[in-house]
Design a protein around this motif. Structure first.
Motif, PDB file in Angstrom:
ATOM      1  N   ARG A 156      -8.655  -6.692  -5.810  1.00  0.00           N
ATOM      2  CA  ARG A 156      -9.964  -6.181  -6.238  1.00  0.00           C
ATOM      3  C   ARG A 156     -10.212  -6.692  -7.644  1.00  0.00           C
ATOM      4  N   LYS A 157     -11.339  -7.361  -7.788  1.00  0.00           N
ATOM      5  CA  LYS A 157     -11.610  -7.956  -9.095  1.00  0.00           C
ATOM      6  C   LYS A 157     -12.519  -7.041  -9.916  1.00  0.00           C
TER       7      LYS A 157
ATOM      8  N   LEU B 184      -5.105  -5.106 -12.490  1.00  0.00           N
ATOM      9  CA  LEU B 184      -4.351  -4.738 -11.280  1.00  0.00           C
ATOM     10  C   LEU B 184      -5.030  -3.522 -10.656  1.00  0.00           C
ATOM     11  N   PHE B 185      -6.094  -3.791  -9.929  1.00  0.00           N
ATOM     12  CA  PHE B 185      -6.907  -2.718  -9.355  1.00  0.00           C
ATOM     13  C   PHE B 185      -6.681  -2.554  -7.863  1.00  0.00           C
TER      14      PHE B 185
ATOM     15  N   HIS C  21      -6.715   1.772 -19.054  1.00  0.00           N
ATOM     16  CA  HIS C  21      -7.053   2.455 -17.804  1.00  0.00           C
ATOM     17  C   HIS C  21      -8.338   3.252 -18.009  1.00  0.00           C
ATOM     18  N   ARG C  22      -9.113   3.298 -16.928  1.00  0.00           N
ATOM     19  CA  ARG C  22     -10.422   3.935 -17.030  1.00  0.00           C
ATOM     20  C   ARG C  22     -10.350   5.452 -17.198  1.00  0.00           C
ATOM     21  N   ARG C  23      -9.218   6.004 -16.835  1.00  0.00           N
ATOM     22  CA  ARG C  23      -9.092   7.451 -17.002  1.00  0.00           C
ATOM     23  C   ARG C  23      -7.745   7.761 -17.623  1.00  0.00           C
TER      24      ARG C  23
ATOM     25  N   GLY D  11      -5.580  -1.110 -15.238  1.00  0.00           N
ATOM     26  CA  GLY D  11      -5.314  -0.443 -13.967  1.00  0.00           C
ATOM     27  C   GLY D  11      -4.544   0.842 -14.180  1.00  0.00           C
ATOM     28  N   GLY D  12      -4.520   1.671 -13.138  1.00  0.00           N
ATOM     29  CA  GLY D  12      -3.860   2.959 -13.288  1.00  0.00           C
ATOM     30  C   GLY D  12      -2.894   3.291 -12.177  1.00  0.00           C
ATOM     31  N   GLY D  13      -2.570   2.311 -11.358  1.00  0.00           N
ATOM     32  CA  GLY D  13      -1.658   2.554 -10.230  1.00  0.00           C
ATOM     33  C   GLY D  13      -0.259   2.063 -10.529  1.00  0.00           C
TER      34      GLY D  13
ATOM     35  N   LEU E 249       0.797  -1.222   0.000  1.00  0.00           N
ATOM     36  CA  LEU E 249       0.000   0.000   0.000  1.00  0.00           C
ATOM     37  C   LEU E 249       0.832   1.276   0.000  1.00  0.00           C
TER      38      LEU E 249
ATOM     39  N   ILE F  59     -15.597  -6.021 -12.320  1.00  0.00           N
ATOM     40  CA  ILE F  59     -16.958  -6.558 -12.352  1.00  0.00           C
ATOM     41  C   ILE F  59     -17.223  -7.116 -13.754  1.00  0.00           C
TER      42      ILE F  59
ATOM     43  N   ARG G 110      -1.915   7.082 -11.507  1.00  0.00           N
ATOM     44  CA  ARG G 110      -1.595   7.362 -10.112  1.00  0.00           C
ATOM     45  C   ARG G 110      -0.397   6.501  -9.730  1.00  0.00           C
TER      46      ARG G 110
END
Lengths: 358, 106
Positions: free
Chosen positions: A124-125, A247-248, A181-183, A158-160, A45, A127, A187
């Motif tokens: 986190r999976k 990778l969320f 990535h959704r946006r 993913g975006g991390g 984290l 949906i 990050r």
């Protein structure tokens, strides 16, 4: 079957330090963790975040603390079962335990110490229907061995930091890497973002933003994913691939430990006393953030203390007839299982008091 | 500086009227934990886990989400337009009467 003296469940700072304290008592440890690398929350984290309340460290990055703990326990050669979640526990007639992971790996230990923090970190999976159908058949939520992807077409979502870092790494391993990535903003560490940009320019990574994966297709394994571009037209696209790696991030769950017959209070394992942090099941201890007792503080340094007392108690449980006298490491040194020895340098003074009084 | 009153609706729909101090540098997540409400706050308040996600029910203006909060909520589940991370909402006198609802656990 892996055999050990103390089986530690959880490779966070408390679990790692328990290896050191056990090692001083000549007890062998093995650690199970659901994550693919040691360090628990610190690694997963906030590895780049400073911690200010570790004694002796005015400031230490969480990741560096884990690195130091790993170095500190190296002489005691702990075993690791990483990327697997402790699933079941069976008490044996002689009071020992067999713990089996979700992948079927069996561990036999005289004592079990649960140092699971807030539980196992489950990915986190996304949906998407029928995820289970593709798990371990091209769909993975963490990368255990990048070589599994050599020459393959990989889609990462993913975006991390994880999504960025693995996209960069796999760019030289996989035959194709698509990062979705959704946006449009990422990050992660700035240098990782810049590296991804470079690799996109070199056509080593295909970047698709803003977009998300809506579905997976394939006969018995991942063969393609359905992607929706988050533009006005909501254009759909099928990407043929061999692997899909969302990778969320991770969410904590106490998980199967909750069904081990241990007393649970507010999502934590109740320990009856602060003498040794043993649970209501003799031989099973709970240390660190995973336990609760009156006055509990969820601090890493408190976990270190709990680990120390747990090991003393475990020693007495394993060797009921032996009397252990606590020694300071300044006096006793550290004898590693690898043959290494660390001790304070002793000065030899041949004569004392022969100086002339001036 | 004085305490403010705020209402926290837990996951069973039960309302908790609580006093939150404005002079202790607390945030909404910490207030929830102080009252033993089931907020995990795994990351300790660094906007890195979304386990303190809540919905803002009253019409208080909490300002824009910061970048970390915004990014985390993009990855979290059960996110609504009024979702915020409790750890990113400092308790100030302007929040008198704030009503929040804890988001479901993922």
């Amino acid at each position: 079957m892996i055999t050990t003296d103390i089986l530690i469940i959880g490779a966070g700072p408390t679990g790692l330090f328990a290896v050191f304290e056990a090692g001083l008592l000549k007890l062998k440890c093995h650690i199970i963790d659901a994550l693919a690398q040691p360090g628990g929350q610190c690694s997963e984290l906030y590895p780049k975040k400073p911690i200010y309340d570790i004694p002796g460290f005015p400031e230490v990055l969480a990741g560096d603390l884990v690195d130091n703990l790993m170095k500190q326990i190296e002489p005691f050669q702990p075993g690791f079962t990483l990327g697997e979640r402790a699933e079941t526990i069976e008490r044996q007639e002689d009071g020992s335990f067999i713990v089996t992971t979700n992948k079927g790996t069996k561990h036999h230990a005289k004592v079990v110490a649960i140092a699971g923090g807030l539980g196992s970190f489950e990915p986190r999976k996304p949906i998407i229907d029928c995820l289970e159908k593709y798990e371990d058949k091209g769909l993975a939520y963490m990368i255990k061995d990048p070589e599994d992807y050599r020459g393959k077409r990989v889609v990462i979502a993913g975006g991390g930091d994880s999504a960025l870092d693995w996209s960069i790494f796999l760019a030289d391993v996989a035959s194709e890497v698509t990062l979705v990535h959704r946006r449009e903003e990422f990050r992660g560490a700035l240098d990782s973002v810049e590296k991804v940009e470079e690799l996109v320019e070199q056509d080593k990574i295909r970047l698709v933003t803003p977009a998300e994966i809506l579905d997976i297709n394939g006969e018995g394994k991942v063969e393609s994913v359905l992607l929706q571009h988050n533009d006005e037209a909501k254009r759909m696209e099928v990407i043929e691939c061999d692997a899909f790696i969302p990778l969320f991030g991770l969410a904590p769950k106490l998980g199967p430990i909750a069904d081990w017959g241990l007393e649970i209070e507010k999502n934590a394992i109740k320990v009856d006393n602060t003498l040794d942090y043993q649970t209501n099941v003799p031989g099973i201890y709970a240390i660190g953030d995973v336990n609760t007792y009156p006055g509990k503080l969820k601090l890493i340094l408190c976990g270190f203390h709990e680990a120390t007392l747990m090991c003393q108690s475990a020693y007495q449980r394993i060797f009921p007839d032996k009397r252990y006298v606590m020694k300071y490491t300044t006096v006793g040194g550290v004898n590693g299982f690898d043959g290494s020895r660390k001790e304070a340098e002793k000065a030899v003074v041949k004569k004392i008091g022969n100086k002339q009084n001036v | 500086m004085s305490d403010i009153k705020m209402t926290i609706i837990d996951r069973d729909g039960q309302r908790h009227e609580v006093d939150a101090p404005t002079d202790m540098n607390m945030n909404v997540m910490e207030v929830c934990k102080a009252y033993d409400l089931p907020v995990q706050a795994v990351c300790g308040g660094m906007a890195m886990c979304a386990t303190c996600q809540c919905y803002i029910i009253s019409d208080h203006d909490l300002g824009e989400r910061n970048d970390d909060e915004e990014a985390m909520l993009w990855e979290a589940q059960n996110v609504k337009d009024n979702s915020r991370l409790g750890c990113q909402i400092p308790i100030t006198e302007d929040l008198e009467g704030l009503v929040i609802e804890l988001a479901p656990e993922e």
